[in-house]
Design a protein around this motif. Structure first.
Motif, PDB file in Angstrom:
ATOM      1  N   GLY A   8      -5.587   3.222   7.989  1.00 17.18           N
ATOM      2  CA  GLY A   8      -5.217   4.634   7.943  1.00 17.18           C
ATOM      3  C   GLY A   8      -4.614   5.025   6.606  1.00 17.18           C
ATOM      4  O   GLY A   8      -4.987   6.044   6.011  1.00 17.18           O
ATOM      5  N   VAL A   9      -3.680   4.194   6.111  1.00 16.33           N
ATOM      6  CA  VAL A   9      -3.025   4.487   4.833  1.00 16.33           C
ATOM      7  C   VAL A   9      -4.040   4.424   3.700  1.00 16.33           C
ATOM      8  O   VAL A   9      -4.038   5.257   2.793  1.00 16.33           O
ATOM      9  N   LEU A  55       0.832  -1.210   0.000  1.00 17.49           N
ATOM     10  CA  LEU A  55       0.000   0.000   0.000  1.00 17.49           C
ATOM     11  C   LEU A  55       0.866   1.260   0.000  1.00 17.49           C
ATOM     12  O   LEU A  55       0.628   2.205  -0.746  1.00 17.49           O
ATOM     13  N   CYS A  56       1.885   1.249   0.860  1.00 19.32           N
ATOM     14  CA  CYS A  56       2.759   2.422   0.975  1.00 19.32           C
ATOM     15  C   CYS A  56       3.525   2.666  -0.320  1.00 19.32           C
ATOM     16  O   CYS A  56       3.629   3.808  -0.782  1.00 19.32           O
ATOM     17  N   ILE A  89      -1.352  10.569   8.943  1.00 21.85           N
ATOM     18  CA  ILE A  89      -1.901   9.206   8.950  1.00 21.85           C
ATOM     19  C   ILE A  89      -2.002   8.696  10.384  1.00 21.85           C
ATOM     20  O   ILE A  89      -3.026   8.169  10.805  1.00 21.85           O
ATOM     21  N   LEU A  90      -0.914   8.906  11.144  1.00 22.92           N
ATOM     22  CA  LEU A  90      -0.922   8.446  12.533  1.00 22.92           C
ATOM     23  C   LEU A  90      -2.015   9.152  13.336  1.00 22.92           C
ATOM     24  O   LEU A  90      -2.709   8.532  14.148  1.00 22.92           O
ATOM     25  N   LEU A 109      -6.836   7.224  -0.321  1.00 19.28           N
ATOM     26  CA  LEU A 109      -8.043   7.535  -1.086  1.00 19.28           C
ATOM     27  C   LEU A 109      -8.337   9.030  -1.027  1.00 19.28           C
ATOM     28  O   LEU A 109      -8.818   9.616  -1.998  1.00 19.28           O
ATOM     29  N   ASN A 110      -8.012   9.659   0.113  1.00 23.88           N
ATOM     30  CA  ASN A 110      -8.185  11.112   0.217  1.00 23.88           C
ATOM     31  C   ASN A 110      -7.255  11.845  -0.730  1.00 23.88           C
ATOM     32  O   ASN A 110      -7.657  12.752  -1.448  1.00 23.88           O
TER      33      ASN A 110
END
Lengths: 259, 335
Positions: free
Chosen positions: B294-295, B40-41, B60-61, B300-301
Motif C-alpha cells: 500500500g505504501v 519505506l515510510c 493508504i489503509l 509511487l502515486n
C-alpha cells in the motif's frame, strides 16, 4: 502372558503371496525384534497388526480379545501405536504442536474454543521428562533437531496415547552412531514402563542389544523365534538368509556395528 | 528443492538474530518486513510533504483494504501448501453478482451482501471440490477458475459496469463512522478475527500442519481433504468480501475489478513471511506485507510515477522477497 498375539497370518496381494502363516507374540514389557530381508513381509505383517491391511486368514488378539474386525482407529484406542520410519512430523512446528497434532487441548474463551498452548507445552515437557529425552528447546521447530531428537519427539507423541504396544519401524536407521544409544535407551524406558515393543530393524547389533526375543521372517514365514540372551549374530544372520555358511556375513554385520 | 522447508539447525545468534526470533515468536511478524515498511515510510516522508498526514494514512489503509482481505485469503491457502490464483477474478465476479442482485433484481441490501460474499465462497468451494475430489493440482484448478470467474462476470454484466447500488450498500464502501472509512474498519476487523483463528485455534494449527507435512497431518487423524476444501471455500468467501468492499466503494459492479490483484495479494502474504510452500504464515505478518504494498503504491502515486511502473515494482518486490527468503534458508542450513 502375552499381550499381543498373532497367529497363522496369511496375506497375498493378487497372485503374490507375502505371508504364509506367521505367528508372533509380544508380552507386556517385552521387546521383540522383527528382522528379515527386504520383502520378507515385515511391513505387511505390521500393517495387519495396525489394521491398515486385512489378513486373508489368521487371528490378531489383544489381551485375548479378537481385534481383526477393528479399524485402525479402534486398534489405536486399544493401545496399539506405530511409529513410522519417516516419523510423520511437521518439521516447522514446535515439539508441543507435533505431540498434540490433531488432538490439541482447548479451552473456552467467550464460548469459542481456543488451543490451550500452555497446557500443551506443559504436558509435552512432562512427557519429554518422563522419557528422559534431551531436547534443545521445546518451543523450537522439530526440523531443527537431530534425527535422534526427532525420534524422541515421535516416541513422546506415541506415549501420549497411553499405548500398550509400540511398533517402531527402523528407528535407528538414519541416526548418527552416538544417537543410536539414546534411542535404544528410550526403548528400554518403554520396557520398564511395561509397554510391549516390536522393533523392526536392519541394524542387527541394535536388535541384539535391546530385545528379549528376535523373530526372523524369511520369505513370508517366521523362520526363527530366538531368545536374544541365548542367541548370537551368526544364528540371526543364518535365519535371515535361510541357512548355509554365514560366518563371513555375520562377521561383517558385527564389524559394521563398529561400536 | 528440499531446502525450501529446511529449518535452521541452530538457534539464531547475536542481537540481530535474537530480535528476529523474538519478532517471529511474539508478534508473528518477520523483522525484515517491519524494517522495510519503516524504511519505506521514512523515505516517503522525506520525499513527499503529503505523505505523513492523517488523511494520507487513511488513504493508504483504504487502498490497502481490498488487497489486504485478499492477502488474508492468500495467507491461509499458501500456508496450507495450496495456491489460489483465482482471487482477483472471484473478487470481480462477486462484485458483479452482488450488483446484479441489488440493481437488476432489486434485492434488499442484506440479501445483496450475502449474495456477494456467497458467490465468492461458492467459486472457492468449486475450486476446493475439484482439488480434493478430482485430484487436479490447485495451480491448474485456480488458474482455470481465474478464467471462468472473469468470463462469468462479463457474461452476467453483459460486459458493462452495473451502476447505482442501494445507499445502505454504498455506505459499506464510502461510509466514514468516526472519520474512519468503512472498508478500513471491515478490513481490520476481518484481519483481527482471521489472525486469532490462524494463530490460536485448531483450524489454524491444522492449516499450518497440513502445509508443513500432509503426511504428518493425515497420520495424526486430521481430515486433510475436508480441511483443504474448507480453506478454498474460505479463500473464495474472502475474495467475495473484497469484492463487496470494492464494489460498494465505487458504487458499481465492475466485471474487470480485481484484475491481477492475486499477484499483489500473494506478494503481500509472502513478504509478510508466509512460506510459499506451506507450514508457516501469520495474518499480522501479512498485514505488514499488505501495508508495504500500500505504501509503495501510494508513494509511487505521490511521486507521480506512471502506474505501468507500479505493476513492474510489485512484480519485482515479489521476486526479491522470495529470493531473500530462500537465500536466508540456504545460509542457515549451511551453518
Amino acid at each position: 502372558m502375552s499381550l499381543l498375539k498373532i497367529e497363522g497370518i496369511t496375506k497375498s496381494f493378487g497372485a503374490v503371496s507375502v505371508l504364509h502363516g506367521v505367528d508372533l507374540t509380544v508380552g507386556a514389557g517385552e521387546v521383540v525384534g522383527l528382522v528379515g530381508d527386504n520383502g520378507a513381509g515385515k511391513s505387511s505383517l505390521m500393517k495387519i497388526v495396525t489394521g491398515m491391511y486385512t489378513a486373508d486368514s489368521g487371528s490378531v488378539t489383544m489381551d485375548g480379545e479378537d481385534i481383526v474386525s477393528n479399524t485402525p482407529g479402534e486398534r489405536r484406542a486399544k493401545g496399539i501405536e506405530m511409529i513410522y520410519q519417516d516419523l510423520a512430523l511437521a518439521k516447522q512446528q514446535d515439539v508441543a504442536s507435533n505431540i498434540f497434532l490433531g488432538r490439541e487441548p482447548t479451552r473456552s474463551i467467550l464460548g469459542m474454543q481456543f488451543v490451550d498452548g500452555k497446557k500443551m507445552r506443559d504436558e509435552a515437557q512432562a512427557m519429554i521428562d518422563r522419557l528422559g529425552a534431551r531436547l534443545p528447546a521445546i518451543n523450537r521447530p522439530v526440523g531443527s533437531f537431530s534425527g535422534g531428537q526427532q525420534q524422541s519427539v515421535a516416541i513422546a507423541r506415541a506415549l501420549t496415547f497411553n499405548p500398550r504396544i509400540v511398533i517402531m519401524d527402523e528407528p535407528t536407521a538414519a541416526l548418527a552412531v552416538r544417537e543410536v544409544q539414546g534411542v535404544l535407551d528410550l526403548i528400554r524406558q518403554l520396557k520398564r514402563e511395561g509397554i510391549g515393543v516390536i522393533l523392526i530393524s536392519h541394524r542387527l547389533n541394535d536388535v541384539l542389544s535391546v530385545t528379549d526375543r528376535i523373530v526372523v521372517l524369511h520369505q513370508g514365514r517366521a523362520a526363527a523365534n530366538l531368545v536374544t540372551a541365548e542367541s548370537d549374530m551368526t544364528a540371526v544372520v543364518s535365519a535371515i538368509v535361510g541357512g548355509g555358511d554365514v560366518a563371513e556375513a555375520a562377521a561383517h554385520e558385527l564389524s559394521a556395528g563398529g561400536d | 528443492m528440499t531446502n525450501t522447508k529446511t529449518v535452521s539447525a541452530h538457534p539464531r545468534q547475536g542481537i540481530w538474530g535474537r530480535l528476529q526470533s523474538a519478532s517471529i515468536e511474539r508478534l508473528h511478524i518477520r523483522l525484515e518486513s517491519l524494517i522495510v515498511l519503516l524504511i519505506l515510510c521514512v523515505a516517503m516522508t522525506a520525499l513527499s510533504p503529503y505523505f505523513l498526514s492523517v488523511s494520507n494514512m487513511l488513504n493508504i489503509l483504504l487502498a490497502t483494504s481490498t488487497i489486504g482481505v485478499l492477502a488474508i485469503a492468500a495467507t491461509y491457502v499458501l500456508s496450507s501448501g495450496g495456491l489460489d490464483l483465482s482471487l482477483g477474478s472471484v473478487m470481480g465476479l462477486s462484485g458483479v453478482v452482488g450488483a446484479a442482485f441489488a440493481v437488476n433484481l432489486g434485492a434488499p441490501t442484506p440479501i445483496a451482501v450475502i449474495a456477494t460474499v456467497g458467490a465468492g465462497a461458492l467459486a472457492g468451494a468449486v475450486n476446493g471440490l475439484i482439488i480434493t475430489r478430482a485430484f487436479v493440482p490447485a495451480f491448474i484448478v485456480t488458474l482455470g477458475m481465474l478464467g471462468i470467474a472473469r468470463g462469468l462476470a462479463l457474461v452476467i454484466s453483459d460486459g458493462r459496469v452495473i451502476y447505482g447500488l442501494p445507499k445502505a450498500m454504498v455506505y459499506l464502501g464510502q461510509g466514514r463512522p468516526l472519520g474512519i472509512p468503512m472498508p478500513v474498519l471491515i478490513f481490520l476487523a476481518t484481519a483481527f478475527i482471521m489472525h486469532i483463528v490462524l494463530a490460536f485455534t485448531k483450524f489454524g494449527r491444522h492449516t499450518l500442519s497440513i502445509g508443513d507435512s500432509e503426511n504428518a497431518a493425515r497420520t495424526a487423524g486430521i481430515n486433510v481433504s475436508r480441511h483443504r476444501f474448507l480453506l478454498y471455500t474460505l479463500s473464495g468467501g474472502l475474495a467475495g468480501l473484497a469484492g463487496l468492499l470494492f464494489s460498494s466503494r465505487i458504487n458499481s459492479g465492475d466485471p474487470t475489478a480485481g484484475l491481477t490483484y492475486e499477484l499483489t495479494a500473494i506478494t503481500a502474504a509472502i513478504i509478510g513471511g508466509t512460506n510459499l510452500f506451506g507450514g508457516r504464515g501469520s495474518i499480522l505478518g501479512t498485514m505488514v506485507g499488505a501495508l508495504i504494498m500500500g505504501v509503495l503504491q501510494n508513494g509511487l502515486n505521490l511521486l507521480a510515477v506512471q502506474s505501468y511502473y507500479q505493476q513492474m515494482a510489485i512484480g519485482s518486490v515479489l521476486i526479491i522477497a522470495v529470493f531473500i527468503d530462500q537465500w536466508q534458508l540456504r545460509k542457515e542450513s549451511r551453518v
